[in-house]
Motif scaffolding. Structure first.
Motif, PDB file in Angstrom:
ATOM      1  N   LYS A 168       0.837  -1.209   0.000  1.00 57.29           N
ATOM      2  CA  LYS A 168       0.000   0.000   0.000  1.00 57.29           C
ATOM      3  C   LYS A 168       0.871   1.258   0.000  1.00 57.29           C
ATOM      4  N   ALA A 169       1.909   1.281   0.835  1.00 56.01           N
ATOM      5  CA  ALA A 169       2.795   2.447   0.893  1.00 56.01           C
ATOM      6  C   ALA A 169       3.504   2.678  -0.444  1.00 56.01           C
ATOM      7  N   ALA A 170       3.796   1.598  -1.172  1.00 54.50           N
ATOM      8  CA  ALA A 170       4.467   1.712  -2.468  1.00 54.50           C
ATOM      9  C   ALA A 170       3.491   2.017  -3.598  1.00 54.50           C
ATOM     10  N   GLY A 171       2.196   1.975  -3.290  1.00 51.16           N
ATOM     11  CA  GLY A 171       1.190   2.278  -4.298  1.00 51.16           C
ATOM     12  C   GLY A 171       0.977   1.155  -5.305  1.00 51.16           C
ATOM     13  N   VAL A 172       1.205  -0.083  -4.850  1.00 47.13           N
ATOM     14  CA  VAL A 172       0.998  -1.243  -5.725  1.00 47.13           C
ATOM     15  C   VAL A 172       0.129  -2.263  -4.998  1.00 47.13           C
ATOM     16  N   GLY A 173      -0.361  -3.217  -5.734  1.00 46.65           N
ATOM     17  CA  GLY A 173      -1.148  -4.287  -5.141  1.00 46.65           C
ATOM     18  C   GLY A 173      -0.247  -5.359  -4.546  1.00 46.65           C
ATOM     19  N   ILE A 174      -0.829  -6.190  -3.708  1.00 42.57           N
ATOM     20  CA  ILE A 174      -0.065  -7.255  -3.058  1.00 42.57           C
ATOM     21  C   ILE A 174       0.472  -8.252  -4.083  1.00 42.57           C
ATOM     22  N   GLY A 175      -0.253  -8.446  -5.176  1.00 42.74           N
ATOM     23  CA  GLY A 175       0.215  -9.346  -6.233  1.00 42.74           C
ATOM     24  C   GLY A 175       1.524  -8.857  -6.846  1.00 42.74           C
ATOM     25  N   THR A 176       1.645  -7.547  -7.021  1.00 36.90           N
ATOM     26  CA  THR A 176       2.884  -6.963  -7.550  1.00 36.90           C
ATOM     27  C   THR A 176       4.027  -7.204  -6.574  1.00 36.90           C
ATOM     28  N   LEU A 177       3.761  -7.016  -5.290  1.00 39.52           N
ATOM     29  CA  LEU A 177       4.799  -7.283  -4.292  1.00 39.52           C
ATOM     30  C   LEU A 177       5.258  -8.736  -4.398  1.00 39.52           C
TER      31      LEU A 177
END
Length: 187
Positions: free
Chosen positions: A40-49
């Protein structure tokens, strides 16, 4: 027209943001850091992480590698301007400060430095390499013993870093670092 270039650049930016946000969150005193919080802090979804870092440990290792790169450059600068023993003291103090500020990384760091299948971890090997440079320089300038294994020093350093990681133990950690360095000095 191919879109491989922009996608790769975008993926690289996402990865860099994930590492930067993880680094910042691991240094905060806000309690446990979840992978969802980092995404969330990086502005991406968990799938991207998870595409970039399939495990928490892989993300921690990426953050840790970034810090080790900076500490590696710091070692070179210190050795260029100080005796090996003084340079080593400053570097070890910097390393302990880094570990102490990454509260949320402690458990993953413990896993990351533990040997697996009778082989040292990549992180531990990197620290050994830097410590070895200090010991070699200290043997050459006469300020450090040259009969010490870099891994013995690394093990002592990591033990201090992981065992005394509370803010209230900073003075004790500095005293322990002083004892370690006293044992390394050429007599």
């Amino acid at each position: 027209m191919s879109t491989a270039g922009p996608r790769r650049a975008d993926a690289l930016k996402n990865r860099e943001r994930l590492v930067a946000e993880a680094d910042a969150l691991f240094a905060s005193d806000g309690g446990p850091v979840t992978l969802d919080m980092i995404a969330k802090a990086a502005g991406v979804g968990i799938g991207t992480l998870y595409r970039h870092f399939p495990t928490r440990e892989s993300l921690v290792e990426a953050v840790y590698r970034l810090e080790l790169d900076a500490l590696d450059r710091r070692a070179d600068a210190l050795l260029a301007t100080s005796t090996a023993s003084d340079a080593m003291r400053h570097w070890l103090d910097d390393y302990l400060h880094f570990v102490a500020t990454k509260h949320a990384m402690q458990d993953a760091l413990r896993v990351g430095i533990t040997p697996r299948d009778n082989a040292a971890s990549t992180i531990r090997l990197r620290i050994n390499a830097v410590v070895g440079r200090f010991l070699s320089a200290g043997g050459a300038d006469g300020t450090l013993r040259d009969d010490v294994s870099p891994d013995d020093v690394t093990l002592g350093l990591l033990g201090m870093a992981l065992a005394a990681n509370a803010a209230s133990q900073v003075d004790q950690t500095r005293r322990m670092l002083g004892l370690l360095l006293a044992g390394l000095k050429q007599h």
